[in-house]
Write a protein that holds these residues in place. Sequence first.
Motif, PDB file in Angstrom:
ATOM      1  N   ARG A 137     -26.490 -32.728 -22.329  1.00 38.69           N
ATOM      2  CA  ARG A 137     -26.445 -34.008 -21.598  1.00 38.69           C
ATOM      3  C   ARG A 137     -27.757 -34.299 -20.895  1.00 38.69           C
ATOM      4  O   ARG A 137     -28.261 -35.423 -20.913  1.00 38.69           O
ATOM      5  N   MET A 138     -28.347 -33.281 -20.281  1.00 40.21           N
ATOM      6  CA  MET A 138     -29.548 -33.499 -19.469  1.00 40.21           C
ATOM      7  C   MET A 138     -30.838 -33.343 -20.287  1.00 40.21           C
ATOM      8  O   MET A 138     -31.772 -34.133 -20.146  1.00 40.21           O
TER       9      MET A 138
ATOM     10  N   ASP B 153     -32.634 -25.987 -29.539  1.00 41.02           N
ATOM     11  CA  ASP B 153     -31.330 -25.694 -28.926  1.00 41.02           C
ATOM     12  C   ASP B 153     -30.615 -24.756 -29.889  1.00 41.02           C
ATOM     13  O   ASP B 153     -30.904 -24.743 -31.094  1.00 41.02           O
TER      14      ASP B 153
HETATM   15  N1  LIG Z   1     -24.755 -32.537 -16.114  1.00 42.23           N
HETATM   16  C1  LIG Z   1     -25.247 -32.809 -14.910  1.00 42.23           C
HETATM   17  O1  LIG Z   1     -24.837 -33.745 -14.220  1.00 42.23           O
HETATM   18  C2  LIG Z   1     -26.358 -31.981 -14.348  1.00 42.23           C
HETATM   19  C3  LIG Z   1     -26.688 -30.741 -14.868  1.00 42.23           C
HETATM   20  N2  LIG Z   1     -27.699 -30.012 -14.316  1.00 42.23           N
HETATM   21  C4  LIG Z   1     -28.065 -28.702 -14.826  1.00 42.23           C
HETATM   22  O2  LIG Z   1     -28.832 -28.864 -16.008  1.00 42.23           O
HETATM   23  C5  LIG Z   1     -28.599 -27.764 -16.909  1.00 42.23           C
HETATM   24  C6  LIG Z   1     -28.085 -28.310 -18.241  1.00 42.23           C
HETATM   25  O3  LIG Z   1     -26.919 -29.051 -17.974  1.00 42.23           O
HETATM   26  P1  LIG Z   1     -26.245 -29.998 -19.060  1.00 42.23           P
HETATM   27  O4  LIG Z   1     -27.273 -30.666 -19.893  1.00 42.23           O
HETATM   28  O5  LIG Z   1     -25.266 -30.809 -18.317  1.00 42.23           O
HETATM   29  O6  LIG Z   1     -25.478 -28.906 -19.953  1.00 42.23           O
HETATM   30  P2  LIG Z   1     -24.932 -29.089 -21.439  1.00 42.23           P
HETATM   31  O7  LIG Z   1     -23.848 -28.071 -21.582  1.00 42.23           O
HETATM   32  O8  LIG Z   1     -24.637 -30.501 -21.745  1.00 42.23           O
HETATM   33  O9  LIG Z   1     -26.196 -28.657 -22.327  1.00 42.23           O
HETATM   34  C7  LIG Z   1     -26.699 -27.354 -22.363  1.00 42.23           C
HETATM   35  C8  LIG Z   1     -27.403 -27.168 -23.701  1.00 42.23           C
HETATM   36  O10 LIG Z   1     -28.062 -25.915 -23.686  1.00 42.23           O
HETATM   37  C9  LIG Z   1     -27.860 -25.304 -24.958  1.00 42.23           C
HETATM   38  N3  LIG Z   1     -28.048 -23.880 -24.795  1.00 42.23           N
HETATM   39  C10 LIG Z   1     -27.243 -22.996 -24.170  1.00 42.23           C
HETATM   40  N4  LIG Z   1     -27.782 -21.766 -24.189  1.00 42.23           N
HETATM   41  C11 LIG Z   1     -28.956 -21.881 -24.867  1.00 42.23           C
HETATM   42  C12 LIG Z   1     -29.967 -20.954 -25.228  1.00 42.23           C
HETATM   43  N5  LIG Z   1     -29.898 -19.663 -24.885  1.00 42.23           N
HETATM   44  N6  LIG Z   1     -31.018 -21.409 -25.946  1.00 42.23           N
HETATM   45  C13 LIG Z   1     -31.107 -22.718 -26.280  1.00 42.23           C
HETATM   46  N7  LIG Z   1     -30.181 -23.641 -25.973  1.00 42.23           N
HETATM   47  C14 LIG Z   1     -29.121 -23.207 -25.276  1.00 42.23           C
HETATM   48  C15 LIG Z   1     -26.469 -25.713 -25.356  1.00 42.23           C
HETATM   49  O11 LIG Z   1     -26.275 -25.589 -26.767  1.00 42.23           O
HETATM   50  C16 LIG Z   1     -26.425 -27.154 -24.881  1.00 42.23           C
HETATM   51  O12 LIG Z   1     -26.892 -28.065 -25.861  1.00 42.23           O
HETATM   52  C17 LIG Z   1     -27.593 -26.862 -16.183  1.00 42.23           C
HETATM   53  O13 LIG Z   1     -28.272 -25.881 -15.442  1.00 42.23           O
HETATM   54  C18 LIG Z   1     -26.891 -27.830 -15.235  1.00 42.23           C
HETATM   55  O14 LIG Z   1     -26.310 -27.175 -14.127  1.00 42.23           O
HETATM   56  C19 LIG Z   1     -28.442 -30.480 -13.266  1.00 42.23           C
HETATM   57  C20 LIG Z   1     -28.164 -31.695 -12.721  1.00 42.23           C
HETATM   58  C21 LIG Z   1     -27.089 -32.540 -13.194  1.00 42.23           C
END
Ligand SMILES: NC(=O)C1=CN([C@@H]2O[C@H](COP(=O)(O)OP(=O)(O)OC[C@H]3O[C@@H](n4cnc5c(N)ncnc54)[C@H](O)[C@@H]3O)[C@@H](O)[C@H]2O)C=CC1
Length: 299
Positions: free
Chosen positions: A10-11, A30
Motif C-alpha cells: 500500500r505504501m 518485492d
Molecule cells: N498502511 C499505512 O497506513 C501505513 C503503513 N506504514 C508502515 O509502512 C510499512 C509498509 O506498510 P504497508 O505498505 O501498509 O504494508 P503492505 O503489507 O501493504 O506492504 C508490504 C509489502 O512488503 C512486501 N514484503 C514483505 N517482506 C518483504 C521482504 N522481506 N522483501 C521484500 N518485500 C517484502 C510485501 O510483499 C508487501 O508487498 C510498514 O512498516 C507499515 O507499518 C506507515 C505509515 C502508514
Amino acid sequence: MQLGVIGLGRMGQIVVDRVLEAGTDVVAFDLDAEAVATAADAGAEPADSIADFVDRLGETKRIWLMVPAGEAVDATLEELEAHLDADDVVVDGGNSYFEDTVRRAESCPAAYLDCGTSGGPAGADLGFSLMIGGPEWAYDELEPVFDAVATGPDGHERMGPSGSGHYVKMVHNGVEYALMQAYGEGFELLAEGRYDLDLEAVASVWNNGAVIRSWLLELCEEAFREEGSDLGDVADRIEGGSTGTWTVREGLEQEVPLPLIYTALGERFGSRADDGRFSRRLANRLRYGFGRHEVPRRE
Ligand SMILES: NC(=O)C1=CN([C@@H]2O[C@H](COP(=O)(O)OP(=O)(O)OC[C@H]3O[C@@H](n4cnc5c(N)ncnc54)[C@H](O)[C@@H]3O)[C@@H](O)[C@H]2O)C=CC1
Ligand SMILES: O=C(CO)[C@H](O)[C@H](O)COP(=O)(O)O
C-alpha cells in the motif's frame, strides 16, 4: 537520481509513483511478483531478487525500504549488506521500533535514515508527512526524494540522530490512538444517547469550523456515510497495537504519564477477548457478592 524501492505494498507503491512522477528513475523489488509487476506498469524497472535489484542500481545506491516492521527489515538488510558501502544511503520508511533502528544504523555499512511516514494511502495524492532521523549529509542528499514523497518541502524534516524519526512517528501513532478513542467515545455517546442523530451530519458540521475538526474526523464522516450511523456490520475487534504499545512502554520508562494513550491501547486489547472480558464478568459476580445484585448470565 535513481531510487531503489523494496516493499511495494500500500505504501511502497505510492513512494514509487510519486518518485517516478518527480522524474526520478526507480528500481523496484518485492517478494510478491504481482507487486513488482504493478510497479513496472507504473514505469519502474522491475527486479526479481535482491541480487538483481542491486545489479540494476548504479554505483552509488539510494534505497527506500517500505516492508513491514520487524523481521522483514532485518532480512532485507542482511541481504543488502554485502552490496553497500559508506557512500550509499538506506531509508527505512516503515513503522520500525526506534531501538531496532539505532541497532540497524550502527551495523549498516551505508548511511541509514529512519523515516516515520504519516498520511496512509491517502498520501498517494497529497504526499506524506515524513519525520526523518540519521546523518545530516544523507538527509540533504535525499532531499529531492523526500520532496517528492512528502507533501512538498514542508512535509519532511530531519528530527535528529538515528532513531529520532521513528521515535517521533511512534509518538505520533500514540496520539492517533488517543484521538481515535476520543472521537469514538463522543460518537458512541451520540449513538446511544437521547436523540436519534445522523452521525454523518454531526461529523460534517463539526468538520466545518468546529474546534475538533480534523482529518480523522473527516474519516469519521466518511465512515458514517458509507456504513450508516450505526456502523452497520463493522466488528468491534480492533487490530494493530504495536506502535501504541511502544509509546506506552516509553512513557513508563521516561516516567511521563500517558493515560489517554494507555486507555486507547487498553481498549484495543480489551476488544479482542472472544469470550467477553473476564474482568467484566468478575465484576458482575462481585456485585452479587457485596450487594446481592442480580448476576447477568450468558445465553
Ligand atoms: N498502511 C499505512 O497506513 C501505513 C503503513 N506504514 C508502515 O509502512 C510499512 C509498509 O506498510 P504497508 O505498505 O501498509 O504494508 P503492505 O503489507 O501493504 O506492504 C508490504 C509489502 O512488503 C512486501 N514484503 C514483505 N517482506 C518483504 C521482504 N522481506 N522483501 C521484500 N518485500 C517484502 C510485501 O510483499 C508487501 O508487498 C510498514 O512498516 C507499515 O507499518 C506507515 C505509515 C502508514
Ligand atoms: O502508522 C500508521 C498510521 O499512522 C499505520 O496505519 C499503522 O498501522 C497504525 O497503527 P496500528 O496498526 O497499530 O493502528
